[in-house]
Scaffold this motif. Structure first.
Motif, short mmCIF file in Angstrom:
data_model
loop_
_atom_site.label_atom_id
_atom_site.label_comp_id
_atom_site.label_asym_id
_atom_site.label_seq_id
_atom_site.Cartn_x
_atom_site.Cartn_y
_atom_site.Cartn_z
N ALA A 43 0.84 -1.20 0.00
CA ALA A 43 0.00 0.00 0.00
C ALA A 43 0.88 1.25 0.00
CB ALA A 43 -0.93 -0.02 1.22
N ARG A 71 -7.97 -7.72 -2.05
CA ARG A 71 -6.89 -7.21 -1.19
C ARG A 71 -7.50 -6.73 0.12
NH1 ARG A 71 -1.33 -4.52 -3.19
NH2 ARG A 71 -1.16 -3.84 -1.03
N THR A 72 -6.98 -7.22 1.22
CA THR A 72 -7.63 -6.91 2.50
C THR A 72 -7.46 -5.43 2.87
OG1 THR A 72 -5.65 -7.68 3.59
CG2 THR A 72 -7.48 -9.24 3.47
N ASP A 73 -6.45 -4.76 2.25
CA ASP A 73 -6.24 -3.35 2.57
C ASP A 73 -6.82 -2.42 1.49
OD1 ASP A 73 -4.44 -4.08 0.62
OD2 ASP A 73 -2.66 -3.28 1.64
N ASP A 76 -8.38 0.88 2.72
CA ASP A 76 -7.33 1.77 3.20
C ASP A 76 -6.59 2.42 2.01
OD1 ASP A 76 -5.79 2.84 5.33
OD2 ASP A 76 -4.16 1.48 4.75
#
Ligand code: SAM
Ligand code: SF4
Length: 325
Positions: A43, A71-73, A76
């Motif tokens: 990220a 994507r888990t982020d 964010d």
């Protein structure tokens, strides 16, 4: 400006080359060319590239993949991009499978527009094309509508014998939800699989198919996106329909405004040409240097070809899932 007078201000950011679907036209059968996870941009690295690009005049950004929502982020990443000075618009392209749970958080993070792939409304054809169930995707479409994005567009890849009989139904489905429906010509980016040039169905054929029951008129409205689609209104139904004639439209590249960033840190000036510039040395050197990243972006703009080479015996290097659609 690139050497052909085009203003390059749009960056498509692929955040992963992985996907939770297996679209026959996107991933060659038995594809094993995934980047190692360690080679995926983090990220922080994505934000550094986007930040460097805003300093060079980039204003429009779209997150894509592979499937960006795995994507888990991702929320964010979206939020951090949206907060950067100079970012005017942020979109995301998704297969919609996980959109039911992520539409609202993405909206809160700043995402303005969502493109959802929906090639068919027929559950059996959907399963055959993607390997997955259509139900979660339809839930995702509903969630995107409820979240109140500025625009939600639906995308269908034109495939003779598979999706060409779906066009009126898809247009009707999209129009009922006030969503533009876009039809995309098949690009030769997944060779060796069951989908090949025999499935190619041109934008002209799609327009003729829709003209059997309605009248297409060039849309007077501001286009609902920043890409190469040409928009029409259907006179009877009022539906807004876009056509992306990547292969057959002679002037398709004339207004191209984008660069692509692959999930493993390559800048790709053109989807239909193989040249790429590796940003990883600049991003992962012991003393990361913002100037080197900016220099690579400038080089990518300078090297942007005038046209793609899909019609000149194009040989696939990386499939769509690895480049970022
Ligand atoms: N997974 C997300 C999705 O499906 O929307 C984002 C990535 S996908 C590669 C982006 C877009 O590329 C989708 O609309 C997909 O239909 C399109 N696409 C993939 N392979 C293609 C091909 N060979 N020709 C034309 N469009 C293609
Ligand atoms: Fe995955 Fe999108 Fe490619 Fe389908 S088109 S395999 S959903 S990346």
């Amino acid at each position: 400006m690139d050497p052909f007078g085009r203003q390059i201000d749009y960056l498509r950011v692929s955040v992963t080359d992985r996907c939770n679907e297996r679209c026959l036209y996107c991933m060659p059968e038995g594809y094993r060319g995934w980047a190692r996870r360690a080679d995926h941009l983090t990220a922080d690295e994505i934000i550094r590239v986007v930040e460097a690009s805003t300093a060079l005049g980039f204003r429009k950004f779209r997150l894509t993949g592979g499937e960006p929502l795995i994507r888990t982020d991702i929320v964010d990443i979206a939020r951090r991009i949206w907060e950067l000075p100079g970012v005017q618009t942020l979109g995301i392209s998704t297969n919609g499978v996980q959109l039911a749970k992520l539409a609202e958080p993405l909206k809160q993070a700043g995402v303005r527009s969502v493109n959802i792939s929906l090639d068919t409304l027929d559950p059996t054809v959907y399963q055959k094309l993607t390997g997955c169930r259509i139900g979660p995707v339809l839930d995702g479409v509903a969630a995107a509508q409820a979240a109140g994005f500025e625009v939600v567009k639906l995308n269908c890849v034109l495939l003779r014998g598979l999706t060409d009989d779906q066009l009126p139904g898809l247009v009707e489905f999209a129009a009922a939800r006030n969503m533009p429906m876009r039809f995309i010509e098949l690009m030769p980016l997944a060779p060796g699989g069951p989908i090949d040039e025999r499935h190619f169905f041109s934008v002209a054929e799609a327009m003729a198919r829709l003209a059997e029951t309605d009248v297409l008129e060039p849309a007077a409205d501001k286009p609902p996106g920043h890409g190469p689609a040409r928009y029409f209104r259907l006179r009877r139904s009022g539906a807004l329909v876009g056509f992306i004639g990547a292969v057959t439209c002679a002037d398709f590249c004339a207004t191209c405004n984008k660069l692509r960033l692959t999930a493993n840190g390559r800048l790709r000036p053109c989807l239909g040409r193989h040249g790429e510039i590796d940003l990883m040395p600049a991003l992962r050197s012991p003393s990361p240097d913002g100037t080197a990243v900016a220099g690579a972006i400038t080089e990518a703009i300078t090297n942007k070809p005038e046209t793609h080479s899909f019609t000149d015996d194009f040989k696939v290097g990386r499939p769509m899932t690895a480049i970022g659609g």
